[in-house]
Enzyme design. Structure first.
Site, short mmCIF file in Angstrom:
data_model
loop_
_atom_site.label_atom_id
_atom_site.label_comp_id
_atom_site.label_asym_id
_atom_site.label_seq_id
_atom_site.Cartn_x
_atom_site.Cartn_y
_atom_site.Cartn_z
N LYS A 215 0.83 -1.22 0.00
CA LYS A 215 0.00 0.00 0.00
C LYS A 215 0.85 1.26 0.00
CE LYS A 215 0.45 1.19 4.58
NZ LYS A 215 0.64 2.51 5.21
N THR A 272 -4.09 5.60 3.16
CA THR A 272 -2.76 6.07 2.78
C THR A 272 -2.77 6.77 1.44
OG1 THR A 272 -1.91 4.14 3.97
CG2 THR A 272 -0.34 5.36 2.65
N SER A 278 -0.03 10.95 5.15
CA SER A 278 0.87 9.85 4.81
C SER A 278 2.12 10.40 4.13
CB SER A 278 0.17 8.87 3.86
OG SER A 278 1.11 8.09 3.15
N ARG A 279 3.29 10.03 4.66
CA ARG A 279 4.54 10.49 4.03
C ARG A 279 4.68 9.91 2.63
NH1 ARG A 279 8.71 9.09 8.76
NH2 ARG A 279 7.13 7.49 9.08
N VAL A 303 12.30 9.38 6.30
CA VAL A 303 12.12 7.99 5.89
C VAL A 303 10.73 7.81 5.30
CG1 VAL A 303 12.01 5.59 6.66
CG2 VAL A 303 13.73 7.13 7.63
#
Length: 380
Positions: A215, A272, A278-279, A303
């Site tokens: 995902k 997400t 969400s990064r 990260v």
């Protein structure tokens, strides 16, 4: 199984929560899970690799760097010493980034009490080996029951008490099936249960972990599309076809397609792929808008799990002969400098296929390279 003597209906079983829980990893998600577990009085020991984070949590009852604005439950104590955190634990949750999981497990080996159940909350596939996160733990910490927690849970929303749910997967052996109340899965589920957080149990570790790994890659794809100026139709198509890629990879590894349609698959995928909280989604948006990778997130080292997993997921899929065109596209853009718009346009010119697999039909798509370039040059 217990039954109501008047109605004959089955009654819910009872399981006892773990009273002393070690949470390894004091980032946003680890801190949020520690806070959730501590709300019913569970004694939670929280490990941080950085001693200054542990000190501030103990002094202020907050993790201001990773989870600002949340006052943590009083029964949480933090330390940068693994022995201190693990010494009296009844169960462990591992909440470190996927790339750090193996090294952290090795550091735990000498101080982890034998037989303690471990729940892995990292999401990904190990580079090179193709191993799932639970398989890394089985490698490094043999003799422990290992499970995985995954689902649509942004850390700050979870800690703030917004109703949330996730899937908790453990392999169920015969003893667990005969006495489910005392299984690690049931006991961890009630340990984490609050009025706002619930878990659903699964015995499909593979399906749950594949959902969590793939995902993130699909979320980068959705972010790129938003940043490049495409609209909601595109995102919906990427989510639906990304789900199909998740199902195919899970099934090839022995997981169940049904699992991927649950919280750890479509639930986490939808969340997400829908928010720049969400990064992974945020990285995609920035790249789609034309930013170079080094300038993303204000130039701060950040990260993004899907970035590395774009390689590890597609490496594994290639070994298993599982086609994953969306993940391959993300890999090409992130790691091989492929142009975003042209490469996503190529997805829409893939051969026409049937959606039900049983039909097994494929036709050449009439789109030409000139059509792709015209789409690339479309007015925004």
């Amino acid at each position: 199984m217990k039954f109501d003597q008047l109605t004959g209906e089955s009654l819910p079983r009872s399981a006892h929560p773990y009273r002393r829980l070690a949470v390894i990893g004091a980032g946003a998600y680890g801190t949020a899970l520690a806070h959730v577990a501590a709300q019913d009085g569970t004694q939670v020991s929280l490990w941080s690799r950085r001693p200054e984070i542990a000190r501030l949590i103990n002094e202020t009852s907050q993790n201001a760097e990773y989870l600002p604005g949340i006052r943590l439950a009083a029964s949480i104590t933090a330390s940068d010493d693994l022995l201190t955190v693990l010494r009296d634990a009844d169960a462990v949750m591992l909440v470190v980034p996927s790339h750090a999981l193996r090294q952290t497990a090795r550091e735990m080996r000498a101080v982890l009490p034998s037989g303690i159940p471990i729940t892995v909350c990292a999401k990904g596939i190990e580079a090179g080996s193709g191993l799932l996160m639970s398989q890394i733990i089985e490698d490094e910490l043999p003799g422990h029951t290992v499970g995985a927690l995954s689902g649509p849970t942004f850390a700050k929303e979870l800690a703030a008490g917004h109703p949330s749910a996730a899937t908790l997967a453990f392999s169920f052996d015969q003893a667990d099936r005969l006495d489910p109340e005392n299984s690690a899965a049931a006991r961890m589920a009630v340990t984490l249960a609050t009025p706002a957080f619930r878990t659903y149990l699964s015995d499909d570790l593979v399906g749950v972990e594949i959902g969590g790994a793939v995902k993130n890659v699909i979320a980068i794809a959705c972010g790129m599309m938003r940043g490049a100026g495409f609209a909601e139709n595109t995102r919906a198509a990427l989510i639906a076809r990304g789900l199909d890629e998740m199902k195919a990879l899970a099934e090839a590894l022995g997981g169940r397609r049904e699992t991927v349609t649950g919280l750890s698959g479509i639930g986490d995928l939808t969340l997400t792929c829908s928010s720049t909280t969400s990064r992974n989604m945020s990285l995609g948006v920035q790249l789609g808008q034309g930013s170079v990778r080094s300038d993303c997130f204000g130039g701060k080292p950040t990260v993004v799990e899907g970035e590395a997993n774009a390689i590890s997921v597609t490496d594994l899929a290639r070994k298993l002969y599982v086609p994953m065109p969306i993940c391959e596209t993300v890999r090409g853009i992130l790691h091989d400098d492929h142009p975003i718009t042209e490469n996503f346009a190529r997805l829409w010119s893939e051969p026409i296929e049937s959606e039900p697999r049983a039909m097994s039909l494929t036709f050449a798509h009439p789109t030409s390279l000139a059509d792709i370039r015209a789409l690339q040059e479309r007015p925004s």
